[in-house]
Design a protein around this motif. Structure first.
Motif, PDB file in Angstrom:
ATOM      1  N   ASP A  94     -15.043 -66.672  12.513  1.00  0.00           N
ATOM      2  CA  ASP A  94     -15.601 -65.386  12.098  1.00  0.00           C
ATOM      3  C   ASP A  94     -16.414 -64.794  13.248  1.00  0.00           C
ATOM      4  O   ASP A  94     -16.485 -65.384  14.319  1.00  0.00           O
ATOM      5  N   HIS A  95     -16.998 -63.646  13.049  1.00  0.00           N
ATOM      6  CA  HIS A  95     -17.735 -62.958  14.117  1.00  0.00           C
ATOM      7  C   HIS A  95     -19.241 -63.157  14.029  1.00  0.00           C
ATOM      8  O   HIS A  95     -20.008 -62.412  14.638  1.00  0.00           O
ATOM      9  N   GLN A  96     -19.676 -64.177  13.275  1.00  0.00           N
ATOM     10  CA  GLN A  96     -21.111 -64.385  13.096  1.00  0.00           C
ATOM     11  C   GLN A  96     -21.533 -65.833  13.265  1.00  0.00           C
ATOM     12  O   GLN A  96     -22.655 -66.186  12.922  1.00  0.00           O
ATOM     13  N   CYS A  97     -20.654 -66.657  13.788  1.00  0.00           N
ATOM     14  CA  CYS A  97     -20.969 -68.075  13.894  1.00  0.00           C
ATOM     15  C   CYS A  97     -20.277 -68.680  15.113  1.00  0.00           C
ATOM     16  O   CYS A  97     -19.130 -68.372  15.396  1.00  0.00           O
ATOM     17  N   LEU A  98     -21.027 -69.508  15.810  1.00  0.00           N
ATOM     18  CA  LEU A  98     -20.458 -70.311  16.889  1.00  0.00           C
ATOM     19  C   LEU A  98     -20.619 -71.776  16.531  1.00  0.00           C
ATOM     20  O   LEU A  98     -21.561 -72.164  15.848  1.00  0.00           O
ATOM     21  N   LEU A  99     -19.707 -72.552  17.025  1.00  0.00           N
ATOM     22  CA  LEU A  99     -19.766 -73.994  16.903  1.00  0.00           C
ATOM     23  C   LEU A  99     -20.117 -74.517  18.295  1.00  0.00           C
ATOM     24  O   LEU A  99     -19.631 -73.984  19.291  1.00  0.00           O
ATOM     25  N   SER A 100     -20.981 -75.513  18.380  1.00  0.00           N
ATOM     26  CA  SER A 100     -21.276 -76.121  19.679  1.00  0.00           C
ATOM     27  C   SER A 100     -21.090 -77.625  19.581  1.00  0.00           C
ATOM     28  O   SER A 100     -21.260 -78.223  18.518  1.00  0.00           O
ATOM     29  N   MET A 101     -20.721 -78.195  20.721  1.00  0.00           N
ATOM     30  CA  MET A 101     -20.598 -79.648  20.782  1.00  0.00           C
ATOM     31  C   MET A 101     -20.884 -80.119  22.203  1.00  0.00           C
ATOM     32  O   MET A 101     -20.628 -79.386  23.161  1.00  0.00           O
ATOM     33  N   PRO A 102     -21.442 -81.317  22.317  1.00  0.00           N
ATOM     34  CA  PRO A 102     -21.686 -81.868  23.650  1.00  0.00           C
ATOM     35  C   PRO A 102     -20.368 -82.071  24.402  1.00  0.00           C
ATOM     36  O   PRO A 102     -19.303 -82.201  23.792  1.00  0.00           O
ATOM     37  N   HIS A 103     -20.480 -82.111  25.720  1.00  0.00           N
ATOM     38  CA  HIS A 103     -19.311 -82.269  26.593  1.00  0.00           C
ATOM     39  C   HIS A 103     -18.414 -83.413  26.138  1.00  0.00           C
ATOM     40  O   HIS A 103     -17.194 -83.266  26.064  1.00  0.00           O
ATOM     41  N   GLU A 104     -19.001 -84.564  25.814  1.00  0.00           N
ATOM     42  CA  GLU A 104     -18.182 -85.734  25.448  1.00  0.00           C
ATOM     43  C   GLU A 104     -17.342 -85.442  24.209  1.00  0.00           C
ATOM     44  O   GLU A 104     -16.192 -85.863  24.116  1.00  0.00           O
ATOM     45  N   GLN A 105     -17.929 -84.735  23.242  1.00  0.00           N
ATOM     46  CA  GLN A 105     -17.201 -84.393  22.019  1.00  0.00           C
ATOM     47  C   GLN A 105     -16.074 -83.403  22.313  1.00  0.00           C
ATOM     48  O   GLN A 105     -14.967 -83.537  21.804  1.00  0.00           O
TER      49      GLN A 105
END
Length: 159
Positions: free
Chosen positions: A129-140
């Protein structure tokens, strides 16, 4: 914040650890990075291309563009071109237009990741969607993209 079930299932099946970040609505990768207060280089954007052999997703930093010729050579495909918006909407019907997660594998689409994304400590991505980002560490991110091809497929945009 709504993530397509297909994406959440894919992430869960792979044991991916991630966080969700709400931001003001945005309409481009550059605007998303600004709204979410993340560096454009750490935001993975998806670019869908296709030819007679089908679709392929290129995943590049938000401040770069796909070198289509380089990608085509790497994949041994001659007629790759950008997919039009209607085709993208058809393939990613469970996502808002323009908010396609850079995890084509969850939709059965061949995915190739630019090597530059591997240099980030944290990688951010659209999650449907246009209102959310997902983040994850480099290893993931590295583990999640382990089945995808990797290569040098992006460049700075020419202005």
């Amino acid at each position: 914040m709504s993530m397509p079930e297909r994406l959440s299932n894919y992430l869960d099946q792979r044991g991916a650890r991630y966080e969700l970040h709400a931001h003001e609505p945005s309409h481009s990768s550059a605007e998303t990075a600004r709204m979410a207060h993340v560096l454009p280089h750490s935001l993975a954007k998806s670019v869908l291309l296709e030819d007679d052999d089908g679709a392929v997703m290129a995943v590049v930093p938000a401040d770069k563009v796909v070198q289509i010729g380089q990608l085509a050579r790497l994949l041994g495909r001659r007629q790759l071109h950008l997919a039009d918006e209607d085709r993208v909407a058809e393939l990613f019907a469970d996502c808002e237009r323009g908010a396609v997660p850079p995890v084509g594998m969850a939709w059965g689409i061949e995915t190739i990741v630019d090597d530059e994304l591997e240099a980030n400590d944290v990688v951010y991505m659209e999650c449907g969607d246009h209102q959310c980002l997902l983040s994850m560490p480099h290893e993931q991110f590295h583990a999640l993209m382990g089945d995808a091809r990797h290569g040098q497929i992006c460049a700075r945009p020419h202005h």
